[in-house]
Scaffold this motif. Sequence first.
Motif, PDB file in Angstrom:
ATOM      1  N   ARG A 139       0.993  -1.204   0.042  1.00 16.55           N
ATOM      2  CA  ARG A 139       0.152  -0.060  -0.117  1.00 16.55           C
ATOM      3  C   ARG A 139       0.982   1.465  -0.080  1.00 16.55           C
ATOM      4  NH1 ARG A 139      -5.285  -0.782   1.684  1.00 16.55           N
ATOM      5  NH2 ARG A 139      -5.191   1.204   2.634  1.00 16.55           N
ATOM      6  N   VAL A 140       0.634   2.298  -1.018  1.00 15.84           N
ATOM      7  CA  VAL A 140       1.751   3.311  -1.426  1.00 15.84           C
ATOM      8  C   VAL A 140       0.742   4.466  -1.147  1.00 15.84           C
ATOM      9  CG1 VAL A 140       3.305   4.470  -2.707  1.00 15.84           C
ATOM     10  CG2 VAL A 140       3.026   2.127  -2.589  1.00 15.84           C
ATOM     11  N   LEU A 141       1.321   5.574  -0.347  1.00 15.53           N
ATOM     12  CA  LEU A 141       0.798   6.754  -0.233  1.00 15.53           C
ATOM     13  C   LEU A 141       1.735   7.797  -1.063  1.00 15.53           C
ATOM     14  CD1 LEU A 141      -1.093   9.085   0.990  1.00 15.53           C
ATOM     15  CD2 LEU A 141       0.368   9.198   2.816  1.00 15.53           C
TER      16      LEU A 141
ATOM     17  N   PRO B 286      -0.664   3.134   4.856  1.00 15.12           N
ATOM     18  CA  PRO B 286       0.187   2.888   3.816  1.00 15.12           C
ATOM     19  C   PRO B 286       1.419   2.083   4.437  1.00 15.12           C
ATOM     20  CG  PRO B 286       0.558   5.211   4.291  1.00 15.12           C
ATOM     21  CD  PRO B 286      -0.455   4.727   5.041  1.00 15.12           C
TER      22      PRO B 286
ATOM     23  N   TYR C  53      -5.641   6.117   5.368  1.00 17.15           N
ATOM     24  CA  TYR C  53      -4.911   5.080   4.493  1.00 17.15           C
ATOM     25  C   TYR C  53      -4.065   3.984   4.632  1.00 17.15           C
ATOM     26  CZ  TYR C  53      -6.654   8.696   1.440  1.00 17.15           C
ATOM     27  OH  TYR C  53      -7.465  10.013   0.870  1.00 17.15           O
TER      28      TYR C  53
END
Length: 227
Positions: free
Chosen positions: A10-12, A55, A53
């Motif tokens: 998971r990337v922000l 991340p 989120y």
Amino acid sequence: MSAGEQAPVRVLIVDDDALVRAGLSMILGGAPDVRVVGEAADGAEVPAAVEAYAPDVVLMDIRMPRVDGLTATEALRAGPCPPEVLVLTTFDADEQVLRALRAGAAGFLLKDTPPAEIVRAVRRVAAGEATLSPTVTRKLITHVTAVAAPSGPDPRRQRALRLLDGLTGREREVALALGQGRTNAEISAELFMSVATVKAYVSRLLTKLELNNRVQVALLVHDAGLV
């Protein structure tokens, strides 16, 4: 997702340029094992975005109008259970690189890095590996060497030597290998130990030296003047 399948990384993405964010989203969106979960346009938005989120990796720009990426990285890494930070910028190896890495960033890439390498860097950082572009690595080593040799006593070097003196012989060998930019596989071959054992030693070093990641171990070795 099937039972044996790993969850995607998971990337922000944090960058004040909407076009850069869009480009990075396209690059990372093409990888089946990476998911862009959110974006932020300034370092001031990072804490709320990370909370929203969750991340695994934050792709962080350095230059932003209100709160820069270095300040955001320092604040983020000082918190509990922070995500990994991969700094992506147009700026080359200088005090900004050192500050980001000393703050706990796990990697540093230039914005002209090829797309496939950016994806690989995200994967490596998520897996606990350090990521520095070869250009940055060479210049970083030169820069650290230059700033670590003042005319009088150097408190940073003295501290680094003191910390490294507290290691066992094997721990010191692994630390020196990290300072040379070796991967776990390279250290395994060089020191005749399994990759799992190398990982155990790296974890032990981080705990013993009270550091966030292997990049900071490498910087400590360079501060001590041992590489």
